[in-house]
Design a protein around this motif. Structure first.
Motif, PDB file in Angstrom:
ATOM      1  N   MET A   1      -6.156   5.771  -8.025  1.00 52.73           N
ATOM      2  CA  MET A   1      -4.900   6.039  -7.513  1.00 52.73           C
ATOM      3  C   MET A   1      -3.923   5.457  -7.998  1.00 52.73           C
ATOM      4  O   MET A   1      -2.779   5.164  -7.475  1.00 52.73           O
ATOM      5  CB  MET A   1      -5.078   5.797  -6.211  1.00 52.73           C
ATOM      6  N   GLN A   2      -3.796   4.638  -9.140  1.00 54.75           N
ATOM      7  CA  GLN A   2      -2.609   4.069  -9.992  1.00 54.75           C
ATOM      8  C   GLN A   2      -1.688   3.052  -9.082  1.00 54.75           C
ATOM      9  O   GLN A   2      -0.456   2.988  -9.491  1.00 54.75           O
ATOM     10  CB  GLN A   2      -2.129   5.010 -10.816  1.00 54.75           C
ATOM     11  N   GLY A   3      -2.219   2.608  -7.919  1.00 53.25           N
ATOM     12  CA  GLY A   3      -1.090   1.933  -7.265  1.00 53.25           C
ATOM     13  C   GLY A   3       0.050   2.466  -6.511  1.00 53.25           C
ATOM     14  O   GLY A   3       1.088   1.923  -6.219  1.00 53.25           O
ATOM     15  N   VAL A   4      -0.160   3.852  -6.311  1.00 52.46           N
ATOM     16  CA  VAL A   4       0.834   4.673  -5.983  1.00 52.46           C
ATOM     17  C   VAL A   4       1.048   4.264  -4.351  1.00 52.46           C
ATOM     18  O   VAL A   4       2.010   4.401  -3.784  1.00 52.46           O
ATOM     19  CB  VAL A   4       0.664   6.318  -6.006  1.00 52.46           C
ATOM     20  N   ALA A   5      -0.172   4.450  -3.643  1.00 54.18           N
ATOM     21  CA  ALA A   5      -0.030   4.186  -2.077  1.00 54.18           C
ATOM     22  C   ALA A   5      -1.329   3.582  -1.925  1.00 54.18           C
ATOM     23  O   ALA A   5      -2.456   3.626  -2.398  1.00 54.18           O
ATOM     24  CB  ALA A   5       0.076   5.745  -1.368  1.00 54.18           C
ATOM     25  N   ARG A   6      -1.187   2.654  -0.801  1.00 52.06           N
ATOM     26  CA  ARG A   6      -2.421   1.808  -0.392  1.00 52.06           C
ATOM     27  C   ARG A   6      -2.976   2.700   0.817  1.00 52.06           C
ATOM     28  O   ARG A   6      -2.184   2.816   1.744  1.00 52.06           O
ATOM     29  CB  ARG A   6      -2.127   0.553  -0.026  1.00 52.06           C
ATOM     30  N   ARG A   7      -4.342   2.865   0.747  1.00 51.53           N
ATOM     31  CA  ARG A   7      -5.109   3.370   1.923  1.00 51.53           C
ATOM     32  C   ARG A   7      -6.063   2.559   2.446  1.00 51.53           C
ATOM     33  O   ARG A   7      -6.852   2.001   1.452  1.00 51.53           O
ATOM     34  CB  ARG A   7      -5.573   4.568   1.772  1.00 51.53           C
ATOM     35  N   THR A   8      -6.076   2.180   3.480  1.00 53.28           N
ATOM     36  CA  THR A   8      -7.438   1.275   4.100  1.00 53.28           C
ATOM     37  C   THR A   8      -7.888   1.841   5.105  1.00 53.28           C
ATOM     38  O   THR A   8      -7.054   2.373   6.139  1.00 53.28           O
ATOM     39  CB  THR A   8      -6.622  -0.070   4.368  1.00 53.28           C
ATOM     40  N   GLN A   9      -9.219   1.811   5.522  1.00 56.49           N
ATOM     41  CA  GLN A   9      -9.634   2.249   6.585  1.00 56.49           C
ATOM     42  C   GLN A   9     -10.488   1.002   7.631  1.00 56.49           C
ATOM     43  O   GLN A   9     -10.882   0.457   6.878  1.00 56.49           O
ATOM     44  CB  GLN A   9     -10.999   3.157   6.257  1.00 56.49           C
ATOM     45  N   TYR A  10     -10.193   1.207   8.637  1.00 58.11           N
ATOM     46  CA  TYR A  10     -10.689   0.168   9.714  1.00 58.11           C
ATOM     47  C   TYR A  10     -11.417   0.901  10.497  1.00 58.11           C
ATOM     48  O   TYR A  10     -11.216   2.098  11.023  1.00 58.11           O
ATOM     49  CB  TYR A  10      -9.573  -0.560  10.092  1.00 58.11           C
ATOM     50  N   THR A  29       4.057   4.909   2.704  1.00 62.56           N
ATOM     51  CA  THR A  29       4.963   5.828   1.875  1.00 62.56           C
ATOM     52  C   THR A  29       5.392   5.113   0.601  1.00 62.56           C
ATOM     53  O   THR A  29       5.732   4.195   0.507  1.00 62.56           O
ATOM     54  CB  THR A  29       6.090   6.017   2.882  1.00 62.56           C
ATOM     55  N   ALA A  30       5.421   6.519  -0.490  1.00 60.45           N
ATOM     56  CA  ALA A  30       5.796   5.861  -1.727  1.00 60.45           C
ATOM     57  C   ALA A  30       7.350   6.274  -1.891  1.00 60.45           C
ATOM     58  O   ALA A  30       7.803   6.844  -1.262  1.00 60.45           O
ATOM     59  CB  ALA A  30       5.071   6.952  -3.028  1.00 60.45           C
ATOM     60  N   ASP A  31       7.810   5.217  -2.583  1.00 63.61           N
ATOM     61  CA  ASP A  31       9.028   5.020  -2.786  1.00 63.61           C
ATOM     62  C   ASP A  31       9.369   6.304  -3.689  1.00 63.61           C
ATOM     63  O   ASP A  31       8.738   6.665  -4.398  1.00 63.61           O
ATOM     64  CB  ASP A  31       9.532   3.736  -3.268  1.00 63.61           C
ATOM     65  N   PRO A  32      10.875   6.562  -3.881  1.00 64.86           N
ATOM     66  CA  PRO A  32      11.393   7.757  -4.589  1.00 64.86           C
ATOM     67  C   PRO A  32      11.061   7.626  -6.078  1.00 64.86           C
ATOM     68  O   PRO A  32      10.574   8.786  -6.843  1.00 64.86           O
ATOM     69  CB  PRO A  32      12.887   7.923  -4.289  1.00 64.86           C
ATOM     70  N   PHE A  35       7.197   8.346  -6.167  1.00 65.51           N
ATOM     71  CA  PHE A  35       6.841   9.675  -5.771  1.00 65.51           C
ATOM     72  C   PHE A  35       7.080  10.502  -7.063  1.00 65.51           C
ATOM     73  O   PHE A  35       6.372  11.610  -7.062  1.00 65.51           O
ATOM     74  CB  PHE A  35       7.623  10.265  -4.531  1.00 65.51           C
ATOM     75  N   ALA A  36       8.128  10.452  -7.807  1.00 66.99           N
ATOM     76  CA  ALA A  36       8.524  11.223  -8.808  1.00 66.99           C
ATOM     77  C   ALA A  36       7.400  11.265  -9.978  1.00 66.99           C
ATOM     78  O   ALA A  36       7.279  12.370 -10.698  1.00 66.99           O
ATOM     79  CB  ALA A  36       9.785  11.133  -9.327  1.00 66.99           C
ATOM     80  N   ARG A  37       6.655  10.318 -10.033  1.00 63.56           N
ATOM     81  CA  ARG A  37       5.600  10.173 -10.918  1.00 63.56           C
ATOM     82  C   ARG A  37       4.240  10.603 -10.512  1.00 63.56           C
ATOM     83  O   ARG A  37       3.356  10.280 -11.289  1.00 63.56           O
ATOM     84  CB  ARG A  37       5.423   8.853 -11.546  1.00 63.56           C
ATOM     85  N   THR A  39       1.039  12.707  -9.105  1.00 60.23           N
ATOM     86  CA  THR A  39       0.246  13.838  -9.408  1.00 60.23           C
ATOM     87  C   THR A  39       0.031  14.539  -8.306  1.00 60.23           C
ATOM     88  O   THR A  39       0.205  13.850  -7.093  1.00 60.23           O
ATOM     89  CB  THR A  39      -1.128  13.534 -10.033  1.00 60.23           C
ATOM     90  N   THR A  40      -0.286  15.704  -8.352  1.00 57.32           N
ATOM     91  CA  THR A  40      -0.678  16.519  -7.270  1.00 57.32           C
ATOM     92  C   THR A  40      -1.435  15.887  -6.284  1.00 57.32           C
ATOM     93  O   THR A  40      -1.638  16.004  -4.999  1.00 57.32           O
ATOM     94  CB  THR A  40      -0.986  18.012  -7.434  1.00 57.32           C
ATOM     95  N   GLU A  41      -2.769  15.598  -6.944  1.00 55.88           N
ATOM     96  CA  GLU A  41      -3.556  14.875  -6.242  1.00 55.88           C
ATOM     97  C   GLU A  41      -3.414  13.627  -5.496  1.00 55.88           C
ATOM     98  O   GLU A  41      -3.559  13.353  -4.351  1.00 55.88           O
ATOM     99  CB  GLU A  41      -4.941  14.415  -7.078  1.00 55.88           C
ATOM    100  N   GLU A  42      -2.225  12.886  -6.204  1.00 56.96           N
ATOM    101  CA  GLU A  42      -1.950  11.705  -5.351  1.00 56.96           C
ATOM    102  C   GLU A  42      -1.214  11.888  -4.224  1.00 56.96           C
ATOM    103  O   GLU A  42      -0.912  11.345  -3.163  1.00 56.96           O
ATOM    104  CB  GLU A  42      -1.296  10.735  -6.313  1.00 56.96           C
ATOM    105  N   VAL A  43      -0.292  12.923  -4.406  1.00 56.63           N
ATOM    106  CA  VAL A  43       0.705  13.410  -3.330  1.00 56.63           C
ATOM    107  C   VAL A  43      -0.224  13.866  -2.068  1.00 56.63           C
ATOM    108  O   VAL A  43       0.123  13.588  -1.049  1.00 56.63           O
ATOM    109  CB  VAL A  43       1.888  14.559  -3.738  1.00 56.63           C
ATOM    110  N   ARG A  44      -1.307  14.797  -2.181  1.00 57.88           N
ATOM    111  CA  ARG A  44      -2.115  15.210  -1.215  1.00 57.88           C
ATOM    112  C   ARG A  44      -2.885  14.100  -0.484  1.00 57.88           C
ATOM    113  O   ARG A  44      -2.902  14.011   0.621  1.00 57.88           O
ATOM    114  CB  ARG A  44      -3.137  16.290  -1.810  1.00 57.88           C
TER     115      ARG A  44
END
Length: 163
Positions: A1-10, A29-32, A35-37, A39-44
């Motif tokens: 995920m190249q540092g675009v969004a951080r996801r953590t499960q608890y 949330t990714a900043d603008p 977000f522009a950079r 991929t479709t997988e990262e957006v999903r």
């Protein structure tokens, strides 16, 4: 995920005898610019909540946008109690939050602080801030209730209302 969004499960202890784990997925949330950079997988991965309805579990996604929580409860073979999560820093889920519940499945019940509300398909329930015990149940395991949950921070207390 190249540092675009951080996801953590608890883990959230829904029932001590549960077979499957329940969790809250925390998303930022990714900043603008990012977000522009993406991929479709990262957006999903950052925005799609496609795995909410797991049988015999309460699953939630917390987002930093308005501190909203979107979730689901599917009590097929057992009842499910909505507990607080470490992210909320509270003793109960609705200590400082309000909760909207919509049943999109079979017939069931939601118990809020000892009062039982019958929930047919498409019934809604507003649960006000300060409610302590929330328990989800289905009438049959073959067609379980499927409760869609939406919660926001609350600054005033209102009574629970069945819609």
């Amino acid at each position: 995920m190249q540092g675009v969004a951080r996801r953590t499960q608890y883990s959230i202890e829904i029932n001590p005898d549960r077979e499957r784990g329940s969790f809250m997925d925390v998303r930022y949330t990714a900043d603008p610019v990012r977000f522009a950079r993406m991929t479709t997988e990262e957006v999903r991965e950052s925005f799609l909540g496609d795995a909410l309805f797991a049988e015999d579990a309460i699953t939630m996604v917390y987002t930093d946008v308005d501190r909203a929580i979107v979730g689901a409860a599917v009590p097929a073979k057992k009842t499910l109690s909505l507990e607080s999560a470490p992210e909320l820093r509270s003793d109960t889920f609705c200590e400082r939050r309000e909760l909207g519940i919509l049943n999109i499945g079979g017939v069931g019940t939601v118990e809020v602080d000892g009062t039982v509300y019958a929930m047919a398909k498409h019934d809604g329930l507003y649960v006000g801030r300060g409610s302590r015990a929330i328990v989800f149940a289905s009438n049959t395991a073959e067609t379980p209730a499927r409760y869609y949950l939406l919660s926001y921070p609350a600054h005033a207390s209102y009574s629970t209302v069945h819609v």
